[in-house]
Design an enzyme around this catalytic site. Structure first.
Site, PDB file in Angstrom:
ATOM      1  N   GLY A 163       0.842  -1.191   0.000  1.00 25.03           N
ATOM      2  CA  GLY A 163       0.000   0.000   0.000  1.00 25.03           C
ATOM      3  C   GLY A 163       0.875   1.238   0.000  1.00 25.03           C
ATOM      4  N   LEU A 164       0.249   2.371  -0.103  1.00 31.54           N
ATOM      5  CA  LEU A 164       0.978   3.640  -0.144  1.00 31.54           C
ATOM      6  C   LEU A 164       1.710   3.900   1.171  1.00 31.54           C
ATOM      7  CD1 LEU A 164      -1.755   5.870  -1.829  1.00 31.54           C
ATOM      8  CD2 LEU A 164       0.388   5.095  -2.898  1.00 31.54           C
ATOM      9  N   SER A 165       2.712   4.759   1.112  1.00 28.20           N
ATOM     10  CA  SER A 165       3.385   5.217   2.322  1.00 28.20           C
ATOM     11  C   SER A 165       2.356   5.911   3.208  1.00 28.20           C
ATOM     12  CB  SER A 165       4.509   6.194   1.958  1.00 28.20           C
ATOM     13  OG  SER A 165       5.132   6.688   3.119  1.00 28.20           O
ATOM     14  N   GLY A 166       2.309   5.527   4.468  1.00 23.43           N
ATOM     15  CA  GLY A 166       1.336   6.127   5.375  1.00 23.43           C
ATOM     16  C   GLY A 166       0.023   5.373   5.460  1.00 23.43           C
ATOM     17  N   ALA A 167      -0.113   4.296   4.692  1.00 22.58           N
ATOM     18  CA  ALA A 167      -1.361   3.525   4.709  1.00 22.58           C
ATOM     19  C   ALA A 167      -1.525   2.745   6.012  1.00 22.58           C
ATOM     20  CB  ALA A 167      -1.416   2.570   3.519  1.00 22.58           C
ATOM     21  N   GLY A 168      -0.400   2.488   6.681  1.00 19.09           N
ATOM     22  CA  GLY A 168      -0.455   1.760   7.944  1.00 19.09           C
ATOM     23  C   GLY A 168       0.037   0.331   7.855  1.00 19.09           C
ATOM     24  N   SER A 221       3.146  -1.089   8.285  1.00 15.08           N
ATOM     25  CA  SER A 221       3.979  -1.523   9.409  1.00 15.08           C
ATOM     26  C   SER A 221       3.180  -1.589  10.703  1.00 15.08           C
ATOM     27  CB  SER A 221       5.171  -0.567   9.587  1.00 15.08           C
ATOM     28  OG  SER A 221       6.035  -0.634   8.480  1.00 15.08           O
ATOM     29  N   SER A 269       6.112  -1.728  -2.120  1.00 17.23           N
ATOM     30  CA  SER A 269       6.137  -2.667  -3.258  1.00 17.23           C
ATOM     31  C   SER A 269       5.105  -2.262  -4.321  1.00 17.23           C
ATOM     32  CB  SER A 269       5.909  -4.103  -2.797  1.00 17.23           C
ATOM     33  OG  SER A 269       4.823  -4.234  -1.921  1.00 17.23           O
TER      34      SER A 269
END
EC number: 2.7.1.25
Length: 202
Positions: free
Chosen positions: A34-39, A41, A108
């Site tokens: 998913g996009l950076s900041g999607a959550g 991690s 990814s």
């Protein structure tokens, strides 16, 4: 890439199925994309927490953490992203062989790269989890200030701004972290693992 000769695969005495029996659960790659900041991690770690509490063998491979060691020196061009994913795919495959439920939290962005990892393991051992928060939600979070820098042109090849993100076409699981709480999102993943027989039902 140079082909190295005179190498023969050594079969181990203890195999993956032996480890499954000992651990009491199947192993697989939970591939959070998913996009950076999607959550990604945050969700991967919450799922691991829930699995760990129930006695399951788990590990999380985080994108930023991996780039501090194994993939140190790789940038964010399409070529470097491919190599980044190739390496982590091979590492994740080792975890599957070790009988572990391994989670990977990586943007990814390219379908081809994710499918390359899927092809490394047997059917059912790659679970693509699409963390489907919208660009607007991700930008509103932006705890690292990355979107702001990307929009200002300070970061090149930033997914969602100057580089594309190819969303999964048919993921095993889609989790909308923009509309669900963290606990709800994590439980969605746990429910899937139970329903598909990776772990026992609680």
């Amino acid at each position: 890439m140079e082909v190295v000769k005179n190498i023969v695969w050594h079969n181990a005495t203890i195999n993956k199925e032996d480890r499954h029996r000992m651990n009491g659960h199947k192993s697989a790659i939970l591939w959070y994309t998913g996009l950076s900041g999607a959550g990604k991690s945050t969700l991967a770690n919450k799922v691991e927490e829930k699995l760990f509490e129930r006695g399951y063998h788990t590990y999380v491979l985080d994108g930023d953490n991996i780039r501090m060691g194994l993939n140190k020196g790789l940038g964010f061009t399409a070529e470097d992203r491919k190599e980044n994913i190739r390496r982590i795919g091979e590492v994740a495959k080792l975890f599957v062989d070790a009988g572990v439920l391994v989670s990977t939290a990586f943007v990814s962005p390219y379908i081809e790269d994710r499918e390359m990892v899927r092809a490394l393991v047997k059917e059912g051992e790659f679970v693509e989890v699409y963390v489907a928060a919208s660009l607007e939600v991700c930008e509103s979070r932006d705890t690292k200030g990355l979107y702001k820098k990307a929009r200002a042109g300070e970061i090149k090849n930033f997914t969602g701004i100057s580089d594309p993100y190819e969303a999964p076409v048919n993921p095993e699981l889609t989790v909308d972290t923009g509309s669900q709480t963290l606990d709800e999102s994590a439980q969605t993943v746990i429910n899937y693992l139970e329903e598909k027989g990776y772990i026992e039902k609680a």
